[in-house]
Design an enzyme around this catalytic site. Sequence first.
Site, PDB file in Angstrom:
ATOM      1  N   LYS A  39       0.832  -1.203   0.000  1.00  0.00           N
ATOM      2  CA  LYS A  39       0.000   0.000   0.000  1.00  0.00           C
ATOM      3  C   LYS A  39       0.870   1.257   0.000  1.00  0.00           C
ATOM      4  O   LYS A  39       1.934   1.295   0.629  1.00  0.00           O
ATOM      5  CB  LYS A  39      -0.899  -0.029   1.239  1.00  0.00           C
ATOM      6  CG  LYS A  39      -1.874   1.127   1.380  1.00  0.00           C
ATOM      7  CD  LYS A  39      -2.735   0.926   2.628  1.00  0.00           C
ATOM      8  CE  LYS A  39      -3.745   2.030   2.827  1.00  0.00           C
ATOM      9  NZ  LYS A  39      -4.636   1.789   3.999  1.00  0.00           N
ATOM     10  N   SER A 116      -9.327   1.774   2.963  1.00  0.00           N
ATOM     11  CA  SER A 116      -8.502   2.558   2.079  1.00  0.00           C
ATOM     12  C   SER A 116      -7.436   1.734   1.362  1.00  0.00           C
ATOM     13  O   SER A 116      -6.763   2.235   0.466  1.00  0.00           O
ATOM     14  CB  SER A 116      -7.811   3.675   2.887  1.00  0.00           C
ATOM     15  OG  SER A 116      -6.964   3.137   3.878  1.00  0.00           O
ATOM     16  N   SER A 140      -9.810  -0.579   7.126  1.00  0.00           N
ATOM     17  CA  SER A 140      -9.240  -0.475   5.779  1.00  0.00           C
ATOM     18  C   SER A 140      -8.576  -1.727   5.239  1.00  0.00           C
ATOM     19  O   SER A 140      -8.136  -1.746   4.091  1.00  0.00           O
ATOM     20  CB  SER A 140      -8.249   0.702   5.724  1.00  0.00           C
ATOM     21  OG  SER A 140      -8.933   1.917   5.875  1.00  0.00           O
TER      22      SER A 140
END
Length: 440
Positions: A39, A116, A140
């Site tokens: 990420k 996210s 997330s």
Amino acid sequence: MEEAKGDHGAFMEKFLLLPLPPTEEQQQLPLHGLTFAIKDIFDIAGRVTGFGNPDWSRTHGPAAATAPAVLALLAAGAAAVGRTVMDEMAYSINGENAHYGTPANPCAPDRVPGGSSSGSAVAVAASLADFSLGTDTGGSVRVPAAYCGIFGLRPSHGLVSTENVIPMAQMFDTVGWFARDLATLSRVSNVLLPLPADEGRRPSRVMIPADCFEILGSSVDDHTYEILNASAAKIFGSDAVDNRNLGDFVSSNIPSIGKFMSSAASVDEATCVPALSAISHVMRCLQRSEFKANHAEWVNTVKPNLGLGIRERVEEAIASADEPVMEDLHAVRTEFKTALAALLKENGILAIPTVPGAPPKLRMEAVKLENFRSRAFSLLSIAGLSGFCQVSIPLGTRDGVPVSVSLLARHGADHFLIGVAQELYDSLRDEAVRAWGSSS
């Protein structure tokens, strides 16, 4: 986006980081032969960490060091294949990025991938990587895992280093990971979790609160409540199953919660558990306060271009006054952790829906989306506020959309939790097929 990029829009950039250090015994390393995605919130030495926003990238230089979580995976024999798209400043569970596009959900292309850690989930679901790293503050990892039909682990808070990871709200930030199967999830967990191996303990109680499934509302006909009850009774015995309402337990055992019960009024009363809505309200207030402390100066100075939804949340956090009830918020958090630990004890499991229904469709209208988010956080805040570990488990697809459930265990019982998931999984899938029939 899938046709244009060939990667479902999951990646910000592709690169190859080989396992370190290279040795003749490479094949003996625990993650040998596996690839992973990262990420865009984890530092990688010499590269700019983007935090999901072009203005963040523009105003920050290359990282001086690589996040320990990334280094640990490389040292264990895995190879990193790129950096993935995320929601701006990690402030969404939707997965839509106004600047870099929305990664395409391979499991349900007309629906959001969840955020996210959207790109990290999509990279795994689309078989572009064997596993991936994300972060989970408010949901997330768990949300995109559920939306994309894969496994996702939010470990016990504080067990995995968040050094060289951009903070969202440190009180709740965790490093988590995704995989398509439990064997891979377990291999990664054995590397990243500094815990002794579990001794194969079996749960003394599997709590499946009926009220948590009422939050599903119109999605309650997915039969996850019945699937969980049947599977737990089959594998661990009917005496281990406990269906008491979690909301009633919270109301009776969290002395400070009454001051926040009115927060439930903002949620559809038909699918609301007031005590859990209050828990959600407390966590979101604390999260907002920490986000402001971390990022208000940058936001006020740079005035970044933020997408709709993200902009409003960031502005609300930055503009919020210091909570006059901060002491009460922390009291609820402490009381909740203590009470939930007493409820689950050493060998208890809590089983709940991961999210309150099917993934929202792309570009869902704001009012419907906010209602969904509110119900989602009443489930997600259970692990968030307690710091307990949670694994999201895919049951398959029903009527074209992914369905999942989650298991939670006490802080530090991460390997125990994964072991229980492994014991239950085949039965869960069998019961899902039995319940859904030809619609699965």
